[in-house]
Design an enzyme around this catalytic site. Structure first.
Site, PDB file in Angstrom:
ATOM      1  N   ASP A  70       0.848  -1.188   0.000  1.00 44.02           N
ATOM      2  CA  ASP A  70       0.000   0.000   0.000  1.00 44.02           C
ATOM      3  C   ASP A  70       0.884   1.238   0.000  1.00 44.02           C
ATOM      4  O   ASP A  70       2.106   1.144   0.167  1.00 44.02           O
ATOM      5  CB  ASP A  70      -0.995   0.005   1.165  1.00 44.02           C
ATOM      6  CG  ASP A  70      -0.351   0.074   2.532  1.00 44.02           C
ATOM      7  OD1 ASP A  70       0.866  -0.194   2.641  1.00 44.02           O
ATOM      8  OD2 ASP A  70      -1.063   0.390   3.504  1.00 44.02           O
ATOM      9  N   TYR A  81       2.934   4.753   0.792  1.00 45.38           N
ATOM     10  CA  TYR A  81       3.588   5.301   1.983  1.00 45.38           C
ATOM     11  C   TYR A  81       2.572   6.166   2.737  1.00 45.38           C
ATOM     12  O   TYR A  81       1.754   6.857   2.137  1.00 45.38           O
ATOM     13  CB  TYR A  81       4.791   6.152   1.585  1.00 45.38           C
ATOM     14  CG  TYR A  81       5.911   5.365   0.937  1.00 45.38           C
ATOM     15  CD1 TYR A  81       6.656   4.425   1.647  1.00 45.38           C
ATOM     16  CD2 TYR A  81       6.238   5.560  -0.409  1.00 45.38           C
ATOM     17  CE1 TYR A  81       7.688   3.713   1.054  1.00 45.38           C
ATOM     18  CE2 TYR A  81       7.276   4.852  -1.012  1.00 45.38           C
ATOM     19  CZ  TYR A  81       7.994   3.925  -0.271  1.00 45.38           C
ATOM     20  OH  TYR A  81       9.006   3.221  -0.863  1.00 45.38           O
ATOM     21  N   PHE A  89       6.446   1.691  -4.235  1.00 46.46           N
ATOM     22  CA  PHE A  89       7.848   1.894  -3.829  1.00 46.46           C
ATOM     23  C   PHE A  89       8.369   3.303  -4.135  1.00 46.46           C
ATOM     24  O   PHE A  89       9.471   3.655  -3.725  1.00 46.46           O
ATOM     25  CB  PHE A  89       8.775   0.852  -4.472  1.00 46.46           C
ATOM     26  CG  PHE A  89       8.554  -0.545  -3.983  1.00 46.46           C
ATOM     27  CD1 PHE A  89       9.033  -0.948  -2.750  1.00 46.46           C
ATOM     28  CD2 PHE A  89       7.844  -1.465  -4.746  1.00 46.46           C
ATOM     29  CE1 PHE A  89       8.826  -2.248  -2.282  1.00 46.46           C
ATOM     30  CE2 PHE A  89       7.624  -2.766  -4.286  1.00 46.46           C
ATOM     31  CZ  PHE A  89       8.118  -3.151  -3.060  1.00 46.46           C
ATOM     32  N   HIS A 115      11.624  -9.695   0.207  1.00 50.06           N
ATOM     33  CA  HIS A 115      11.257  -8.284   0.113  1.00 50.06           C
ATOM     34  C   HIS A 115      12.496  -7.417   0.327  1.00 50.06           C
ATOM     35  O   HIS A 115      13.411  -7.791   1.082  1.00 50.06           O
ATOM     36  CB  HIS A 115      10.202  -7.959   1.166  1.00 50.06           C
ATOM     37  CG  HIS A 115       9.512  -6.665   0.955  1.00 50.06           C
ATOM     38  ND1 HIS A 115      10.015  -5.466   1.396  1.00 50.06           N
ATOM     39  CD2 HIS A 115       8.332  -6.376   0.329  1.00 50.06           C
ATOM     40  CE1 HIS A 115       9.186  -4.487   1.056  1.00 50.06           C
ATOM     41  NE2 HIS A 115       8.155  -5.009   0.414  1.00 50.06           N
TER      42      HIS A 115
END
Length: 223
Positions: free
Chosen positions: A65, A67, A78, A188
């Protein structure tokens, strides 16, 4: 607030956006933005689709989701706005990118719009979030809509590279047709995962470009 999807995506997802859940999602998101501070700004909710048309999609990077800090989210997974300090996960993405492509020059901005404009769909599972509250819009059924986007790409396109970083993205991309597309997985890029040896050295960026070139597609200028 009425959702304003880019025309090409609106046509591709015409059946989806007529479903009851999507109408409820539109209403729920509108109420969230009226009642408190949410990100990204309303006009950037569909930035991932605006900057990367359906026909242009060559690579898909799935995030969770946006920031949730003030002024950070710009609607691309990102990615952050130009003046924002590069977040830890994105810093690790850039480190791997530079190692993979033998570059000594680290990017100085975390804005990934230049990736999107080359056909990289930077798609979050949830397209909105409440200020200072990660995953706060998880319950709003964004995931149903973004699953439909992934499914449409998988069904109607060929030779797309899906970069699934971490367990969440891998689960979300579990139904991608691997006979038509390249699916690359790794840990990740968050510091916890990356420092456990699950991220660095995956060489996803060079592998993506090799696959694109092999299938007569223009490679991505990552740097």
């Amino acid at each position: 607030m009425a959702f304003h999807l880019p025309q090409d995506w609106r046509e591709k997802l015409a059946d989806e956006i007529q479903k009851p859940y999507f109408k409820a999602l539109e209403l729920a998101v509108s109420q969230e933005y009226q009642q408190g501070i949410c990100f990204p700004p309303q006009d950037l909710i569909f930035s991932s689709l605006t900057h990367c048309s359906f026909d242009a999609v060559k690579v898909v990077i799935i995030g969770q989701d946006p920031y949730h800090g003030q002024g950070e989210a710009n609607g691309l997974s990102f990615s952050v706005n130009d003046t924002v300090k590069i977040p830890p996960s994105l810093r690790n993405i850039f480190r791997e990118l530079c190692d993979d492509l033998d570059s000594i020059f680290m990017p100085t901005t975390g804005n990934l719009i230049h990736w999107a404009q080359q056909g990289v769909l930077l798609l979050n599972a949830s397209l909105t979030v409440r200020k200072d509250s990660p995953n706060s819009h998880k319950h709003l059924k964004w995931n149903v809509f973004t699953d439909a986007i992934i499914e449409k790409i998988s069904q109607e396109k060929e030779h797309v590279v899906f970069l699934l970083w971490g367990g969440f993205a891998q689960k979300k991309g579990s139904k991608i047709n691997r006979e038509k597309h390249l699916v690359l997985t790794s840990g990740h890029p968050s510091p916890m995962s990356a420092n456990q040896g699950k991220w660095f050295g995956n060489k996803h960026f060079s592998m993506t470009n090799e696959y694109l070139k092999k299938n007569n597609c223009t490679p991505i200028k990552w740097l």
